[in-house]
Write a protein that holds these residues in place. Sequence first.
Motif, short mmCIF file in Angstrom:
data_model
loop_
_atom_site.label_atom_id
_atom_site.label_comp_id
_atom_site.label_asym_id
_atom_site.label_seq_id
_atom_site.Cartn_x
_atom_site.Cartn_y
_atom_site.Cartn_z
N ALA A 1 0.99 -1.06 0.19
CA ALA A 1 0.07 0.58 -0.35
C ALA A 1 0.87 1.53 -0.14
O ALA A 1 0.45 2.02 -0.35
N SER A 2 2.44 1.30 0.81
CA SER A 2 3.21 2.52 1.13
C SER A 2 3.16 2.57 -0.38
O SER A 2 3.86 3.79 -0.78
N ALA B 1 2.05 -2.97 -7.94
CA ALA B 1 1.39 -2.07 -7.12
C ALA B 1 2.03 -0.37 -7.53
O ALA B 1 0.91 0.93 -6.93
N ILE B 2 3.04 -0.11 -7.89
CA ILE B 2 3.44 1.45 -8.23
C ILE B 2 2.83 1.16 -9.80
O ILE B 2 2.14 2.60 -9.77
N GLU C 1 -7.64 5.30 -2.96
CA GLU C 1 -7.25 6.51 -1.38
C GLU C 1 -7.96 5.79 -0.79
O GLU C 1 -8.31 5.74 0.92
N THR C 2 -8.79 4.68 -0.49
CA THR C 2 -9.97 4.48 0.29
C THR C 2 -8.52 3.02 1.38
O THR C 2 -8.96 2.60 2.41
N VAL C 3 -7.99 2.40 0.17
CA VAL C 3 -6.46 1.66 1.34
C VAL C 3 -5.60 2.42 1.62
O VAL C 3 -5.29 2.12 2.65
N PHE C 4 -5.20 3.81 1.49
CA PHE C 4 -4.71 4.16 2.02
C PHE C 4 -5.23 4.86 3.10
O PHE C 4 -4.36 5.66 4.11
N VAL D 1 13.11 1.10 -2.24
CA VAL D 1 13.92 0.27 -1.22
C VAL D 1 12.20 -0.31 -0.86
O VAL D 1 12.83 -1.88 0.14
N GLN D 2 11.52 0.29 -0.41
CA GLN D 2 10.01 -0.34 0.05
C GLN D 2 10.10 -1.71 -0.64
O GLN D 2 9.16 -2.83 -0.61
N VAL D 3 10.37 -1.27 -1.91
CA VAL D 3 10.58 -2.75 -2.91
C VAL D 3 10.45 -4.10 -2.47
O VAL D 3 10.23 -5.46 -1.65
#
Length: 460
Positions: A166-167, A401-402, A411-414, A373-375
């Motif tokens: 998600a991030s 996800a990118i 937006e709901t997921v965030f 880095v998050q991946v």
Amino acid sequence: MFNLIDFVGSISNWMWGPPMLMLVVGGGIFLTIRLGFFQILYYPYILKQTFGTIFKKHTGQGTVSPFQAATTALASTIGASNIVGVPIAIAFGGPGAVFWMWIVSLIGCATKFSEIVLGIKYRELNEDGQYVGGPMYYLSAGISSKAIGETLAIIYAFFTMIILAASVAAQSVSATQTVAVMGVSKITTGIILTILVSVIVYGGITRIASVSSKLVPFMASIYVLGALIVVLCNITTVPSVFALIFTSAFTPSAAVSGVAGSGLTAAMRWGIARGTYSCEAGMGTAPVAHSAATTDHPVRQGFWGIFEITVSSLIICTMSALVVLTTGIWSQVDPSVAASMPTLAFQSVMGDTLGGLLVSLSMLLFVISTIIVQVFYGEKQCEFFFGTKIAKILKIFYILAIFAGALGGLETVFGFLDVILGVTILPNMIGLILMSGQVVALKKEFFSSSKYYLKDIRHH
């Protein structure tokens, strides 16, 4: 659905109020006391062992250099929030928020140091012959109760695996919005980002570390040099700005101009929150990168966590604060649009085009480095559960996800991000407190040994 979003938002606001701040800041204070305030007492020595050894060859076992490991972790730590997050804290907490940001960052040094020390102590060699580690490894192996340790490790790795996807999407949204002003479409941005990140992350930690060790110093230098120009052009206001920061930190006062809240409580709340977010102490992601470092002792690599906080919180975030305070923009802009403060501050000195371009370029580079880095972090959580082969396959979901984030509509997921982040921090902080005795023992071993600290002192 809107009721669900509101409900999640209320949980997030409560969680990231006193409960989470007490856990993270309180845990940091506990570790600081147990470690004898070493991050303050040994700060000059720590700087020599980090900034002073960047180009030196290091001994010990590892996959990448200590500096490469640190810049890999920094690539995730330094994000768009380092530019816009500080002005938001000032808008709602007043200039005094900057002081409390400094304090909690210093406290966070003990937490981040402890994470990295344990990450090195309990790291393992994976099937590819590379060192891997992080909270999922030291929680499962380092807590005396095997059942508790494994439970905490599973909770941490599972929810971190989810939140990173998600991030990544959220960071992609930021990148899309940043380049949208140049007329680039969402699809084009998504395609370019996806290909660029894929080429880097599928090269493994060695390629990620190589790219980070070049990209992070470059992007940080661009932003800091630009900010210095803005501050120097307003140099006469610097003394009064520092006086305002310190007086506002301790003196309750009425809101000034457009600032939403400049009282003592607001200054502490926003400053502590900003410091917690910017240094990422307690989140457990940094040791995932540091566990691959070549080092002769866990404590020596732990110093690089303090290096990270120095760069991210005490340098970059401080420059963001000085930019909006020395130009006076902080008191001229409504808090609802506080994120625009850095751009307006840069434009007030460099003009609309150059000022806006410099901030946009910095934000874009910060975001891209974070995604890369998050991946990698997401892949390592998968590896903990399923092994290296399946983790490489599952990495495709982070890549997708990118693109999904660039297209929008998530937006709901965030809205769930902060809640899940809190769930990941809880087991890590519990583990750090339970294993603090091990960190203290390693610290004593390092600073009392003629092989490490005493040898360094004699050498200097």
